[in-house]
Design a protein around this motif. Structure first.
Motif, PDB file in Angstrom:
ATOM      1  N   ARG A 143      41.557  59.021  46.076  1.00 47.02           N
ATOM      2  CA  ARG A 143      42.223  57.770  46.478  1.00 47.02           C
ATOM      3  C   ARG A 143      42.972  57.117  45.324  1.00 47.02           C
ATOM      4  NH1 ARG A 143      37.134  57.515  48.015  1.00 47.02           N
ATOM      5  NH2 ARG A 143      36.642  55.884  46.502  1.00 47.02           N
ATOM      6  N   GLY A 144      42.798  57.639  44.118  1.00 47.03           N
ATOM      7  CA  GLY A 144      43.434  57.029  42.967  1.00 47.03           C
ATOM      8  C   GLY A 144      42.816  55.701  42.603  1.00 47.03           C
ATOM      9  N   ASN A 145      41.578  55.489  43.008  1.00 46.06           N
ATOM     10  CA  ASN A 145      40.884  54.228  42.774  1.00 46.06           C
ATOM     11  C   ASN A 145      40.248  54.213  41.397  1.00 46.06           C
ATOM     12  OD1 ASN A 145      38.293  52.549  42.867  1.00 46.06           O
ATOM     13  ND2 ASN A 145      39.339  51.834  44.698  1.00 46.06           N
ATOM     14  N   ASN A 146      40.397  53.081  40.692  1.00 48.32           N
ATOM     15  CA  ASN A 146      39.808  52.952  39.360  1.00 48.32           C
ATOM     16  C   ASN A 146      38.635  51.987  39.342  1.00 48.32           C
ATOM     17  OD1 ASN A 146      41.637  54.680  37.809  1.00 48.32           O
ATOM     18  ND2 ASN A 146      43.193  53.166  38.357  1.00 48.32           N
ATOM     19  N   GLY A 147      37.863  51.990  40.418  1.00 51.35           N
ATOM     20  CA  GLY A 147      36.653  51.182  40.476  1.00 51.35           C
ATOM     21  C   GLY A 147      36.935  49.715  40.238  1.00 51.35           C
ATOM     22  N   TRP A 148      36.054  49.078  39.446  1.00 51.96           N
ATOM     23  CA  TRP A 148      36.174  47.637  39.212  1.00 51.96           C
ATOM     24  C   TRP A 148      37.349  47.284  38.314  1.00 51.96           C
ATOM     25  CZ3 TRP A 148      34.290  44.633  42.556  1.00 51.96           C
ATOM     26  CH2 TRP A 148      33.087  44.944  43.199  1.00 51.96           C
ATOM     27  N   LEU A 149      37.958  48.283  37.652  1.00 49.54           N
ATOM     28  CA  LEU A 149      39.155  47.989  36.870  1.00 49.54           C
ATOM     29  C   LEU A 149      40.303  47.555  37.764  1.00 49.54           C
ATOM     30  CD1 LEU A 149      39.099  50.887  34.233  1.00 49.54           C
ATOM     31  CD2 LEU A 149      38.435  48.490  33.909  1.00 49.54           C
ATOM     32  N   ASP A 150      40.368  48.115  38.962  1.00 52.69           N
ATOM     33  CA  ASP A 150      41.416  47.697  39.905  1.00 52.69           C
ATOM     34  C   ASP A 150      41.245  46.242  40.303  1.00 52.69           C
ATOM     35  OD1 ASP A 150      42.579  50.173  39.852  1.00 52.69           O
ATOM     36  OD2 ASP A 150      41.678  50.876  41.724  1.00 52.69           O
ATOM     37  N   GLU A 151      39.999  45.811  40.459  1.00 51.49           N
ATOM     38  CA  GLU A 151      39.736  44.420  40.818  1.00 51.49           C
ATOM     39  C   GLU A 151      40.017  43.493  39.632  1.00 51.49           C
ATOM     40  OE1 GLU A 151      38.688  41.096  43.038  1.00 51.49           O
ATOM     41  OE2 GLU A 151      39.132  43.147  43.674  1.00 51.49           O
ATOM     42  N   ALA A 152      39.630  43.935  38.448  1.00 47.76           N
ATOM     43  CA  ALA A 152      39.832  43.105  37.258  1.00 47.76           C
ATOM     44  C   ALA A 152      41.308  42.919  36.935  1.00 47.76           C
ATOM     45  CB  ALA A 152      39.111  43.735  36.066  1.00 47.76           C
ATOM     46  N   TYR A 153      42.114  43.938  37.245  1.00 42.50           N
ATOM     47  CA  TYR A 153      43.541  43.883  36.900  1.00 42.50           C
ATOM     48  C   TYR A 153      44.419  44.111  38.123  1.00 42.50           C
ATOM     49  CZ  TYR A 153      41.560  44.247  32.242  1.00 42.50           C
ATOM     50  OH  TYR A 153      40.826  44.017  31.105  1.00 42.50           O
ATOM     51  N   LYS A 154      44.082  43.452  39.219  1.00 40.83           N
ATOM     52  CA  LYS A 154      44.836  43.657  40.459  1.00 40.83           C
ATOM     53  C   LYS A 154      46.205  42.993  40.431  1.00 40.83           C
ATOM     54  CE  LYS A 154      42.233  39.968  42.793  1.00 40.83           C
ATOM     55  NZ  LYS A 154      41.311  39.695  43.935  1.00 40.83           N
ATOM     56  N   ILE A 155      46.408  42.024  39.561  1.00 39.27           N
ATOM     57  CA  ILE A 155      47.723  41.376  39.462  1.00 39.27           C
ATOM     58  C   ILE A 155      48.617  42.147  38.493  1.00 39.27           C
ATOM     59  CG2 ILE A 155      48.937  39.271  38.784  1.00 39.27           C
ATOM     60  CD1 ILE A 155      46.480  37.693  39.650  1.00 39.27           C
ATOM     61  N   LYS A 156      48.143  42.382  37.274  1.00 43.71           N
ATOM     62  CA  LYS A 156      48.951  43.098  36.287  1.00 43.71           C
ATOM     63  C   LYS A 156      48.034  43.739  35.253  1.00 43.71           C
ATOM     64  CE  LYS A 156      52.819  42.455  33.035  1.00 43.71           C
ATOM     65  NZ  LYS A 156      52.177  43.154  31.913  1.00 43.71           N
ATOM     66  N   LYS A 157      48.281  44.998  34.997  1.00 44.34           N
ATOM     67  CA  LYS A 157      47.527  45.693  33.947  1.00 44.34           C
ATOM     68  C   LYS A 157      48.149  45.352  32.595  1.00 44.34           C
ATOM     69  CE  LYS A 157      47.960  50.161  33.324  1.00 44.34           C
ATOM     70  NZ  LYS A 157      48.328  50.237  31.885  1.00 44.34           N
ATOM     71  N   PRO A 158      47.359  44.885  31.644  1.00 46.92           N
ATOM     72  CA  PRO A 158      47.907  44.513  30.337  1.00 46.92           C
ATOM     73  C   PRO A 158      48.419  45.720  29.561  1.00 46.92           C
ATOM     74  CG  PRO A 158      45.515  44.348  30.337  1.00 46.92           C
ATOM     75  CD  PRO A 158      45.918  44.613  31.748  1.00 46.92           C
ATOM     76  N   ASP A 159      49.338  45.459  28.642  1.00 45.75           N
ATOM     77  CA  ASP A 159      49.964  46.538  27.880  1.00 45.75           C
ATOM     78  C   ASP A 159      48.980  47.252  26.965  1.00 45.75           C
ATOM     79  OD1 ASP A 159      52.389  45.936  29.055  1.00 45.75           O
ATOM     80  OD2 ASP A 159      53.044  44.617  27.430  1.00 45.75           O
ATOM     81  N   ASN A 160      47.900  46.578  26.563  1.00 44.55           N
ATOM     82  CA  ASN A 160      46.945  47.204  25.639  1.00 44.55           C
ATOM     83  C   ASN A 160      45.800  47.914  26.360  1.00 44.55           C
ATOM     84  OD1 ASN A 160      46.050  44.583  26.408  1.00 44.55           O
ATOM     85  ND2 ASN A 160      44.629  44.503  24.686  1.00 44.55           N
TER      86      ASN A 160
END
Length: 335
Positions: free
Chosen positions: A43-60
């Motif tokens: 599914r391409g799911n990244n677990g709780w990282l998807d929830e933590a960064y559902k708006i925008k993934k930071p550059d770092n």
């Protein structure tokens, strides 16, 4: 105040999980350059990282999907990291009784894959994650790092073996490794296989006076809030004098499961009647009766100490689960 982690290159395995996602968030916020390993799925799911960064993934933050059991893939990620936090592990105790080979493959072989690559690329610091389950039922309390290890479940056995392998790489190859041994961590994002989320979920979904499906109420556990556990990991990542050692991370306070339920009843404003759930009972010889942490070695070495008291942490956790009920549905038990 000096920020040790600013632009520090960090690799985190198990970053998509409960503790791993909180650790990832903290390090990203501290401006570390974080590479996060997420367990591959179709599914391409990244677990709780998807929830933590559902708006925008930071550059770092770089998220890579993969599997700790694949030595070639792990070898392609480790190069370039300065510090490695190893949290990737199968941890569900009930499932370990029926699928123990997968625990051996992930928790033992997976660690060996990682350490081999860390050795090849000259990683400066590895923080390996153990578990208080390796102590089994307490022979004395509080439990310090010298307590005998007792593999009272296939999961615990696999983690004892992993801890010994980690120690052997330090002794045999001078690999710069330290072992973090957290006691029962709890907080937002934890799986329903754990007792606190399982009770909270039932309190949210059931009417006052109905039945609470629960296992043995008598065991006592040392519950440590997830932010405190994360700070314990970071303190080990920062310290210079921790290599080759094991450090307990816990609150230093234990409570019975029955008293824990009473606290959650008060927080929720509901009271349920107890009903034994056979899925939550371990084999008789396998139940760990008491875990109470002595973390004085960590405090003496790094200055770390647990700061969030149980009542405060439970309120935060209950409110989070209530606000995020859609993340879990109506289930009350997960392996």
């Amino acid at each position: 105040m000096n920020n040790f982690w600013n632009e520090h290159n960090v690799f985190i395995t198990g970053a998509d999980g409960f503790i791993g996602s909180h650790l990832t968030e903290k390090l990203v916020a501290l401006n570390a350059n974080v590479t996060a390993l997420s367990y591959y799925n179709s599914r391409g799911n990244n677990g709780w990282l998807d929830e933590a960064y559902k708006i925008k993934k930071p550059d770092n933050l770089t998220i890579i999907q993969g599997d700790i059991r694949d030595a070639h893939m792990i070898d392609g990620i480790v190069d370039g990291a300065t510090t490695v936090f190893h949290l990737s592990s199968l941890i569900a105790i009930p499932y370990s009784y029926t699928a123990y080979q997968s625990y051996i493959d992930t928790n033992i072989t997976g660690l060996s894959n990682l350490l081999t690559s860390c050795r090849r690329y000259g990683i400066e610091k590895i923080v390996h994650t153990s578990t208080s389950e390796v102590y089994g039922s307490a022979l004395y309390t509080p439990i310090n790092e010298q307590h005998p290890l007792q593999g009272q479940s296939p999961y615990a056995g696999s983690k004892i073996a992993a801890d010994v392998i980690a120690d052997s790489f330090y002794r045999s190859f001078d690999l710069p490794i330290t072992t973090a041994r957290p006691f029962n961590t709890y907080g937002p994002r934890q799986s329903l296989r754990a007792v606190i989320p399982a009770v909270i979920q039932q309190l949210i979904n059931k009417k006052n006076g109905s039945f609470l499906d629960i296992g043995d109420l008598s065991p006592r556990r040392d519950f440590n809030f997830v932010s405190d556990t994360v700070d314990g990991f970071l303190s080990l990542g920062e310290a210079n004098n921790v290599l080759g050692n094991v450090y307990n991370i816990g609150s230093g306070v234990d409570i019975s499961i029955e008293d824990l339920c009473s606290m959650l009843f008060d927080i929720s404003g509901k009271k349920l009647e107890y009903k034994t759930d056979s899925k939550r009972l371990r084999p008789e010889k396998s139940e760990v009766n008491r875990l109470l942490c002595d973390s004085s070695f960590l405090k003496k070495t790094t200055g770390w100490e647990s700061r969030v008291d149980l009542n405060t942490g439970l309120k935060i956790t209950y409110d989070w689960f209530k606000s995020n009920a859609d993340q879990y549905g109506k289930d009350t038990f997960l392996l």
